[in-house]
Design a protein around this motif. Structure first.
Motif, short mmCIF file in Angstrom:
data_model
loop_
_atom_site.label_atom_id
_atom_site.label_comp_id
_atom_site.label_asym_id
_atom_site.label_seq_id
_atom_site.Cartn_x
_atom_site.Cartn_y
_atom_site.Cartn_z
N ARG A 121 -2.29 1.70 -7.43
CA ARG A 121 -1.78 1.01 -8.61
C ARG A 121 -2.57 -0.26 -8.88
O ARG A 121 -3.01 -0.96 -7.97
N SER A 122 -2.68 -0.62 -10.17
CA SER A 122 -3.43 -1.81 -10.56
C SER A 122 -2.85 -3.08 -9.94
O SER A 122 -3.59 -3.98 -9.53
N ALA A 123 -1.52 -3.18 -9.89
CA ALA A 123 -0.89 -4.36 -9.29
C ALA A 123 -1.27 -4.49 -7.82
O ALA A 123 -1.55 -5.59 -7.32
N THR A 124 -1.27 -3.38 -7.10
CA THR A 124 -1.64 -3.40 -5.69
C THR A 124 -3.10 -3.77 -5.51
O THR A 124 -3.47 -4.52 -4.60
N VAL A 125 -3.96 -3.25 -6.38
CA VAL A 125 -5.37 -3.61 -6.35
C VAL A 125 -5.52 -5.12 -6.50
O VAL A 125 -6.30 -5.77 -5.79
N SER A 126 -4.76 -5.72 -7.43
CA SER A 126 -4.85 -7.16 -7.66
C SER A 126 -4.48 -7.95 -6.42
O SER A 126 -5.12 -8.96 -6.10
N VAL A 127 -3.44 -7.51 -5.72
CA VAL A 127 -3.02 -8.22 -4.51
C VAL A 127 -4.10 -8.14 -3.44
O VAL A 127 -4.46 -9.14 -2.82
N ILE A 128 -4.63 -6.95 -3.22
CA ILE A 128 -5.65 -6.78 -2.18
C ILE A 128 -6.89 -7.59 -2.51
O ILE A 128 -7.53 -8.17 -1.62
N MET A 129 -7.24 -7.67 -3.79
CA MET A 129 -8.44 -8.41 -4.16
C MET A 129 -8.29 -9.92 -3.96
O MET A 129 -9.26 -10.66 -4.09
N VAL A 149 -3.84 7.79 -0.34
CA VAL A 149 -3.62 6.44 -0.83
C VAL A 149 -3.87 5.41 0.26
O VAL A 149 -4.41 4.33 0.01
N GLY A 150 -3.49 5.73 1.51
CA GLY A 150 -3.74 4.81 2.61
C GLY A 150 -5.22 4.52 2.80
O GLY A 150 -5.61 3.38 3.05
N ARG A 151 -6.04 5.55 2.67
CA ARG A 151 -7.48 5.33 2.79
C ARG A 151 -8.00 4.53 1.60
O ARG A 151 -8.89 3.70 1.75
N GLY A 152 -7.42 4.77 0.42
CA GLY A 152 -7.80 3.98 -0.74
C GLY A 152 -7.50 2.50 -0.52
O GLY A 152 -8.29 1.63 -0.90
N LEU A 153 -6.36 2.20 0.10
CA LEU A 153 -6.02 0.81 0.40
C LEU A 153 -7.03 0.21 1.37
O LEU A 153 -7.46 -0.95 1.20
N LEU A 154 -7.42 0.98 2.39
CA LEU A 154 -8.42 0.49 3.34
C LEU A 154 -9.74 0.22 2.65
O LEU A 154 -10.40 -0.80 2.90
N PHE A 155 -10.16 1.12 1.76
CA PHE A 155 -11.39 0.92 1.01
C PHE A 155 -11.34 -0.40 0.23
O PHE A 155 -12.32 -1.15 0.19
N LEU A 156 -10.20 -0.66 -0.40
CA LEU A 156 -10.07 -1.88 -1.21
C LEU A 156 -10.09 -3.14 -0.34
O LEU A 156 -10.63 -4.18 -0.75
N LEU A 190 -16.73 1.62 -2.49
CA LEU A 190 -15.37 1.66 -1.97
C LEU A 190 -14.34 1.27 -3.03
O LEU A 190 -13.26 1.85 -3.11
N TYR A 191 -14.69 0.29 -3.86
CA TYR A 191 -13.76 -0.17 -4.89
C TYR A 191 -13.45 0.93 -5.90
O TYR A 191 -12.28 1.16 -6.23
N PHE A 192 -14.47 1.59 -6.42
CA PHE A 192 -14.25 2.63 -7.41
C PHE A 192 -13.41 3.77 -6.84
O PHE A 192 -12.60 4.37 -7.55
N ALA A 193 -13.60 4.08 -5.56
CA ALA A 193 -12.80 5.14 -4.93
C ALA A 193 -11.36 4.69 -4.76
O ALA A 193 -10.42 5.43 -5.07
N GLY A 194 -11.15 3.48 -4.26
CA GLY A 194 -9.80 3.01 -4.00
C GLY A 194 -9.01 2.70 -5.25
O GLY A 194 -7.82 3.04 -5.36
N ALA A 195 -9.65 2.06 -6.23
CA ALA A 195 -8.94 1.66 -7.45
C ALA A 195 -8.52 2.84 -8.29
O ALA A 195 -7.62 2.72 -9.13
N ALA A 196 -9.12 4.00 -8.08
CA ALA A 196 -8.76 5.19 -8.85
C ALA A 196 -7.44 5.78 -8.39
O ALA A 196 -6.78 6.48 -9.16
N VAL A 197 -7.00 5.49 -7.15
CA VAL A 197 -5.78 6.12 -6.63
C VAL A 197 -4.68 5.12 -6.30
O VAL A 197 -3.57 5.51 -5.95
#
Length: 322
Positions: A254-262, A10-17, A245-252
């Motif tokens: 949470r949607s709310a966290t994705v929204s914040v990072i974006m 998940v940490g790497r997914g956050l970095l990707f995002l 990177l987005y498709f990899a990170g957003a898959a693992v």
């Protein structure tokens, strides 16, 4: 903590995002520069962006070592590619149209401000996530921010047509995010394959409309190489790199966290709009921006708190929080 369905921490997914969000923030600025040196329209620009990204992703896929993923029936792959490609086509084209109509800063803030609200509503309807009191307040705040932007812009700073295109882009962005997260929970997280197929479908969808608009562009004197360089950049960095990177990170994640990072995208885009493109932010634009970003932040906090209560739980046997 990693998602066992994909093997991606998940940490790497956050970095990707984070990288994807920062890269996305430069796409609108590049589009604004393209409009300044050429007569290319938003649909044609979106087509060249997706076509170039598709070619680069195919090249990268052929040169990289394939990571084993769960085999899927071809019909399911086709369905996912079609749905993702269509939503991506709407997102990209409507966003570039918004940039052309109302400027980079407003277009990006409206798109990325309304998107998370739509994501929260969609998650409630499709995945049973409760919006809650905080989410309701956030929705009201986002709508208020949109109203201030549309009614209080004054002059040419904010155009209602551009805001409309941005809201449509937000719809495409929300659908894309929800689909990616939904399929990621099922373990379908072949980010490279998803990106390649999605951009292939998007390119085919946009081709007839780009031909009707004008696929080729006339540039000002001496601007030909500058124009080509901008197209290559748009296809490579905020497209092939960022979406992989987005498709990899957003898959693992949470949607709310994705929204914040974006939110990195509207912040970086607004900075580029003021410093590089010379756009002026009016008081109404600033107020509307703050209302929308505040609404998104409040929504994310509300959803994150709700998720935190079940952080140790699993969804269909998969632990999804780190």
């Amino acid at each position: 903590m990693s998602n066992p369905a994909s093997g991606l921490p998940v940490g790497r997914g956050l970095l990707f995002l984070i990288v994807a969000g920062a890269a996305w923030g430069t796409a609108g600025a590049a589009a604004s520069l393209v409009y300044r040196v050429s007569d290319l329209g938003p649909v044609a620009l979106s087509f060249w962006r997706c076509a170039g990204g598709f070619v680069l992703l195919l090249l990268a896929r052929s040169l990289s070592r394939r990571t084993p993923v769960r085999a899927e029936p071809w019909r399911r792959k086709a369905l996912r590619a079609g749905a993702t490609g269509l939503s991506l086509a709407v997102f990209q084209t409507a966003y570039f149209a918004a940039v052309q109509a109302t400027g980079l800063a407003v277009a990006t803030v409206v798109t990325l401000g309304a998107g998370p609200v739509l994501i929260a509503l969609g998650a409630r309807l499709t995945m049973g996530e409760r919006l809650g009191a905080g989410g309701t307040v956030a929705v009201v705040g986002a709508l208020a921010g949109l109203a201030v932007l549309v009614l209080g812009g004054g002059g040419a700073e904010v155009r209602s047509s551009g805001v409309g295109w941005a809201v449509l882009a937000a719809v495409g962005y929300a659908v894309l995010t929800l689909l990616t997260r939904w399929w990621g929970r099922e373990g379908a997280t072949d980010a490279f394959g998803t990106s390649v197929r999605a951009f292939g479908v998007t390119t085919l969808c946009l081709l007839p409309f780009a031909l009707a608009e004008g696929l080729l562009s006339h540039t000002s004197a001496g601007a030909g190489l500058w124009f080509l360089g901008l197209l290559v950049y748009v296809a490579a960095v905020p497209t092939a790199l960022a979406y992989g990177l987005y498709f990899a990170g957003a898959a693992v994640v949470r949607s709310a966290t994705v929204s914040v990072i974006m939110l990195l995208e509207p912040v970086s885009a607004a900075v580029l709009a003021v410093t590089l493109l010379g756009e002026r932010l009016t008081a109404a634009t600033v107020v509307g921006t703050l209302l929308m970003l505040g609404a998104v932040a409040g929504l994310a906090v509300a959803e994150t708190r709700g998720a935190g209560k079940g952080a140790g739980e699993s969804t269909e046997g998969v632990r999804v929080f780190g």
